[in-house]
Design a protein around this motif. Sequence first.
Motif, mmCIF file in Angstrom:
data_model
loop_
_atom_site.group_PDB
_atom_site.id
_atom_site.type_symbol
_atom_site.label_atom_id
_atom_site.label_comp_id
_atom_site.label_asym_id
_atom_site.label_seq_id
_atom_site.Cartn_x
_atom_site.Cartn_y
_atom_site.Cartn_z
ATOM 1 N N VAL A 1 0.853 -1.185 0.000
ATOM 2 C CA VAL A 1 0.000 0.000 0.000
ATOM 3 C C VAL A 1 0.890 1.236 0.000
ATOM 4 C CG1 VAL A 1 -1.780 1.277 1.263
ATOM 5 C CG2 VAL A 1 -1.793 -1.240 1.283
ATOM 6 N N ASP A 2 0.735 2.095 -1.018
ATOM 7 C CA ASP A 2 1.402 3.391 -1.026
ATOM 8 C C ASP A 2 0.628 4.320 -0.110
ATOM 9 O OD1 ASP A 2 3.080 2.353 -2.950
ATOM 10 O OD2 ASP A 2 2.168 3.441 -4.619
ATOM 11 N N CYS A 3 1.335 5.113 0.697
ATOM 12 C CA CYS A 3 0.636 5.950 1.668
ATOM 13 C C CYS A 3 1.516 7.095 2.153
ATOM 14 C CB CYS A 3 0.169 5.105 2.853
ATOM 15 S SG CYS A 3 1.500 4.266 3.737
ATOM 16 N N ALA A 4 0.938 7.959 2.969
ATOM 17 C CA ALA A 4 1.667 9.092 3.548
ATOM 18 C C ALA A 4 2.223 8.779 4.930
ATOM 19 C CB ALA A 4 0.745 10.311 3.627
ATOM 20 N N ASP A 5 1.551 7.898 5.685
ATOM 21 C CA ASP A 5 1.957 7.607 7.064
ATOM 22 C C ASP A 5 1.938 6.097 7.300
ATOM 23 O OD1 ASP A 5 2.258 7.373 9.833
ATOM 24 O OD2 ASP A 5 0.963 9.080 10.277
ATOM 25 N N PRO A 6 3.020 5.403 6.922
ATOM 26 C CA PRO A 6 3.050 3.948 7.054
ATOM 27 C C PRO A 6 2.767 3.434 8.470
ATOM 28 C CG PRO A 6 4.829 4.654 5.637
ATOM 29 C CD PRO A 6 4.227 5.894 6.235
ATOM 30 N N GLY A 7 3.313 4.081 9.479
ATOM 31 C CA GLY A 7 3.084 3.616 10.851
ATOM 32 C C GLY A 7 1.627 3.665 11.251
ATOM 33 N N LYS A 8 0.953 4.750 10.904
ATOM 34 C CA LYS A 8 -0.465 4.906 11.244
ATOM 35 C C LYS A 8 -1.318 3.868 10.514
ATOM 36 C CE LYS A 8 -4.184 8.337 11.292
ATOM 37 N NZ LYS A 8 -4.503 9.751 11.023
ATOM 38 N N LEU A 9 -1.052 3.676 9.214
ATOM 39 C CA LEU A 9 -1.850 2.705 8.467
ATOM 40 C C LEU A 9 -1.557 1.276 8.916
ATOM 41 C CD1 LEU A 9 -2.358 3.765 4.760
ATOM 42 C CD2 LEU A 9 -3.867 3.968 6.716
#
Length: 145
Positions: free
Chosen positions: A9-17
Motif C-alpha cells: 500500500v502506497d501511503c503518507a503515514d506507514p506507521g499509522k496505516l
Amino acid sequence: MSRDIQVTVDCADPGKLATFWAEALGYRVQDPPEGFATWDDALEAFGVPPEHRNDASAVNDPEGSGPRVFFQKVPEGKQVKNRVHLDLRAAPGLEGEERMAALEAEAARLVGHGATRLARHEPSPPLQGGHIILADPEGNEFCLD
C-alpha cells in the motif's frame, strides 16, 4: 505453481496505516529485528535518520497463513478510487438482518479506529448478501463483506 504474496500500500503515514490495518485484519505490526526492543532502536543502529524512520511498516498474520501487508511512504496523495481493494469477510455464513447487524458492528469498531464510513449496500438475493464500504485513515476504500 503457488506463490506467496505481499500486498503493498502506497501511503503518507506507514506507521499509522500499519496500526489501523493490524486492528482491522487481526494482524500484528511486524516485530523489530532480533536483538532490538523497538524499531526506533533498530533504525538508529542502522543509521536511518529520524526523518526516514516512518518510510515503511508492515503487518503480519500471527497464524502465518495470510499475506504480509507492507506500507510504503510515497510523496503523492491518493488521487482516485482504488482499482484493487480488500474485502474483509466480517460476517461469514450469516444472512439477512443477522449478517447486516454483524457488518454494522464491525463497521462501528473500525470507525472507532479511524475508518470512515462511505456506503451501505443492502442485500439483493440471490447474488449479493449486502456489504458496507469504508475507507482507511488515508481514504483507501475497502468493503466489509
